[in-house]
Design a protein around this motif. Sequence first.
Motif, PDB file in Angstrom:
ATOM      1  N   TYR A  44       0.830  -1.250   0.237  1.00  0.00           N
ATOM      2  CA  TYR A  44      -0.135  -0.023  -0.059  1.00  0.00           C
ATOM      3  C   TYR A  44       0.977   1.143   0.131  1.00  0.00           C
ATOM      4  N   ASP A  49      -0.481   9.250  -2.585  1.00  0.00           N
ATOM      5  CA  ASP A  49      -1.135  10.020  -1.663  1.00  0.00           C
ATOM      6  C   ASP A  49      -1.915  10.888  -2.251  1.00  0.00           C
ATOM      7  N   TYR A  65     -12.382   7.387   1.139  1.00  0.00           N
ATOM      8  CA  TYR A  65     -11.125   7.435   1.893  1.00  0.00           C
ATOM      9  C   TYR A  65     -10.334   8.745   1.325  1.00  0.00           C
ATOM     10  N   ASP A  66      -9.324   9.260   2.181  1.00  0.00           N
ATOM     11  CA  ASP A  66      -8.666  10.620   1.934  1.00  0.00           C
ATOM     12  C   ASP A  66      -7.601  10.425   0.753  1.00  0.00           C
ATOM     13  N   ASN A  69      -3.646   5.680  -1.174  1.00  0.00           N
ATOM     14  CA  ASN A  69      -2.936   4.695  -0.235  1.00  0.00           C
ATOM     15  C   ASN A  69      -3.754   4.322   0.909  1.00  0.00           C
ATOM     16  N   VAL A  70      -4.444   5.086   1.442  1.00  0.00           N
ATOM     17  CA  VAL A  70      -5.477   4.813   2.683  1.00  0.00           C
ATOM     18  C   VAL A  70      -6.575   3.799   2.111  1.00  0.00           C
ATOM     19  N   SER A  71      -6.928   3.846   0.961  1.00  0.00           N
ATOM     20  CA  SER A  71      -7.905   3.139   0.201  1.00  0.00           C
ATOM     21  C   SER A  71      -7.243   1.736   0.242  1.00  0.00           C
ATOM     22  N   TRP A  73      -4.482   0.603   1.800  1.00  0.00           N
ATOM     23  CA  TRP A  73      -4.329   0.093   2.984  1.00  0.00           C
ATOM     24  C   TRP A  73      -5.582  -0.499   3.737  1.00  0.00           C
ATOM     25  N   THR A  74      -6.521   0.057   3.524  1.00  0.00           N
ATOM     26  CA  THR A  74      -7.955  -0.478   4.051  1.00  0.00           C
ATOM     27  C   THR A  74      -8.073  -1.924   3.259  1.00  0.00           C
TER      28      THR A  74
END
Length: 180
Positions: A44, A49, A65-66, A69-71, A73-74
């Motif tokens: 991820y 970002d 998601y923000d 990469n957050v998406s 990661w989730t």
Amino acid sequence: MSTQRKTTSKTMISSSTKVKSKSLLTGSIIALLIIISPYLFYSYRSFPDTKIWETAIFTYKSGFYDGVNVSMWTLLTKFVPLYLLTVWFLTCKHWWYHVILIPIGMYLFQLISALNDDIIFFDEVEIWYLIPVMSVIVPLVYLIRAKIFASMHNPSLEEIEYELQNKKNIFSHFRDLFRN
């Protein structure tokens, strides 16, 4: 006659070597699948970002998601345990391996919920979907355990023969288990 024995023993050694070779290859593939799981999870970090990720093939827009990469990661926090549990389920040799389907189902529902950007609280509802799965798996595992326990107490040959000749449905098995 001795020539026939030599060829038979050579055939047995050759087939034994093939079995060991196949087992080693299978074990190595399974070990490799487990070894790459941390690298898969931490991949991820290689995603941008930003809210929108454009490539030559597709464009990904992170809705809930923000950032991308957050998406990722989730999604990977749900996918990697699902991946490892699936490897465990497929390689487990114990009689209770069907129980592993329960956490597999839980992570599968969480992954599907994480993919759906409209759902905000995605770790709270999957237990309601798992109840039907658990209602089938738990009695099945208990039935298998009871059969193993019953067979360990050395039944007579007549009892074994009677059990094999009489086909029973699932309800008859449960009635027999709770009879004593």
